[in-house]
Design a protein around this motif. Structure first.
Motif, PDB file in Angstrom:
ATOM      1  N   UNK A 110      -3.434  -9.046   3.874  1.00  0.00           N
ATOM      2  CA  UNK A 110      -2.833  -9.849   2.817  1.00  0.00           C
ATOM      3  C   UNK A 110      -4.014 -10.527   2.136  1.00  0.00           C
ATOM      4  N   UNK A 111      -4.211 -10.226   0.872  1.00  0.00           N
ATOM      5  CA  UNK A 111      -5.382 -10.749   0.164  1.00  0.00           C
ATOM      6  C   UNK A 111      -4.984 -11.394  -1.152  1.00  0.00           C
ATOM      7  N   UNK A 112      -5.665 -12.461  -1.482  1.00  0.00           N
ATOM      8  CA  UNK A 112      -5.631 -13.042  -2.819  1.00  0.00           C
ATOM      9  C   UNK A 112      -7.050 -13.038  -3.332  1.00  0.00           C
ATOM     10  N   UNK A 113      -7.259 -12.405  -4.458  1.00  0.00           N
ATOM     11  CA  UNK A 113      -8.559 -12.440  -5.123  1.00  0.00           C
ATOM     12  C   UNK A 113      -8.399 -13.386  -6.299  1.00  0.00           C
ATOM     13  N   UNK A 114      -9.171 -14.471  -6.313  1.00  0.00           N
ATOM     14  CA  UNK A 114      -8.975 -15.514  -7.305  1.00  0.00           C
ATOM     15  C   UNK A 114     -10.195 -15.687  -8.190  1.00  0.00           C
ATOM     16  N   UNK A 174      -5.113 -15.648 -10.584  1.00  0.00           N
ATOM     17  CA  UNK A 174      -4.892 -14.777  -9.419  1.00  0.00           C
ATOM     18  C   UNK A 174      -5.106 -13.345  -9.888  1.00  0.00           C
ATOM     19  N   UNK A 175      -6.238 -12.784  -9.527  1.00  0.00           N
ATOM     20  CA  UNK A 175      -6.647 -11.474 -10.039  1.00  0.00           C
ATOM     21  C   UNK A 175      -6.030 -10.316  -9.259  1.00  0.00           C
ATOM     22  N   UNK A 176      -5.843 -10.502  -7.954  1.00  0.00           N
ATOM     23  CA  UNK A 176      -5.297  -9.439  -7.116  1.00  0.00           C
ATOM     24  C   UNK A 176      -4.427 -10.080  -6.044  1.00  0.00           C
ATOM     25  N   UNK A 177      -3.234  -9.531  -5.857  1.00  0.00           N
ATOM     26  CA  UNK A 177      -2.359  -9.950  -4.771  1.00  0.00           C
ATOM     27  C   UNK A 177      -2.023  -8.704  -3.961  1.00  0.00           C
ATOM     28  N   UNK A 178      -2.376  -8.726  -2.664  1.00  0.00           N
ATOM     29  CA  UNK A 178      -2.109  -7.593  -1.781  1.00  0.00           C
ATOM     30  C   UNK A 178      -1.420  -8.126  -0.529  1.00  0.00           C
ATOM     31  N   UNK A 179      -0.311  -7.503  -0.150  1.00  0.00           N
ATOM     32  CA  UNK A 179       0.405  -7.872   1.068  1.00  0.00           C
ATOM     33  C   UNK A 179       0.667  -6.616   1.870  1.00  0.00           C
ATOM     34  N   UNK A 180       0.255  -6.640   3.124  1.00  0.00           N
ATOM     35  CA  UNK A 180       0.463  -5.497   3.992  1.00  0.00           C
ATOM     36  C   UNK A 180      -0.236  -4.238   3.494  1.00  0.00           C
ATOM     37  N   UNK A 189      -0.438  -3.321   0.428  1.00  0.00           N
ATOM     38  CA  UNK A 189       0.166  -2.863  -0.834  1.00  0.00           C
ATOM     39  C   UNK A 189      -0.192  -3.837  -1.945  1.00  0.00           C
ATOM     40  N   UNK A 190      -0.660  -3.331  -3.065  1.00  0.00           N
ATOM     41  CA  UNK A 190      -1.044  -4.169  -4.201  1.00  0.00           C
ATOM     42  C   UNK A 190       0.192  -4.512  -5.006  1.00  0.00           C
ATOM     43  N   UNK A 191       0.415  -5.824  -5.230  1.00  0.00           N
ATOM     44  CA  UNK A 191       1.530  -6.307  -6.021  1.00  0.00           C
ATOM     45  C   UNK A 191       1.095  -6.738  -7.416  1.00  0.00           C
ATOM     46  N   UNK A 192      -0.140  -7.163  -7.549  1.00  0.00           N
ATOM     47  CA  UNK A 192      -0.690  -7.521  -8.857  1.00  0.00           C
ATOM     48  C   UNK A 192      -2.162  -7.168  -8.860  1.00  0.00           C
ATOM     49  N   UNK A 193      -2.604  -6.557  -9.948  1.00  0.00           N
ATOM     50  CA  UNK A 193      -4.017  -6.215 -10.080  1.00  0.00           C
ATOM     51  C   UNK A 193      -4.452  -6.494 -11.512  1.00  0.00           C
ATOM     52  N   UNK A 194      -5.326  -7.450 -11.653  1.00  0.00           N
ATOM     53  CA  UNK A 194      -5.879  -7.830 -12.951  1.00  0.00           C
ATOM     54  C   UNK A 194      -7.362  -8.140 -12.742  1.00  0.00           C
ATOM     55  N   UNK A 195      -8.093  -7.137 -12.268  1.00  0.00           N
ATOM     56  CA  UNK A 195      -9.494  -7.342 -11.906  1.00  0.00           C
ATOM     57  C   UNK A 195     -10.394  -7.030 -13.065  1.00  0.00           C
TER      58      UNK A 195
END
Length: 69
Positions: free
Chosen positions: A33-37, A55-61, A63-69
């Motif tokens: 589970x990652x938050x890239x900020x 919040x540039x990237x949200x990953x849980x388990x 799986x990427x839920x948001x990607x704005x890198x």
């Protein structure tokens, strides 16, 4: 940063550990589970006032839920 040690503690619970995979590490096969900020959470959490932008990237388990890198 905040959960690495917690993953180590959970692994000490033996058969009661609810997570069978590696925790608290970024590596292949680990549960992630990652938050890239866009900000420095060790200084302050002001970046959370605008999560859409900061919040540039949200990953849980894994799986990427948001990607704005």
């Amino acid at each position: 940063m905040a959960t690495g040690r917690n993953g180590e503690l959970l692994s000490l619970s033996g058969s009661r550990n609810p997570y069978p995979g590696t925790l608290g590490k970024i590596e292949p096969g680990a549960m992630a589970d990652l938050l890239l900020v866009d900000g420095d959470p060790s200084k302050n959490l002001d970046f959370l006032h605008d999560p859409e932008r900061n919040l540039r990237l949200i990953m849980k388990g894994g799986r990427i839920y948001k990607e704005n890198v």
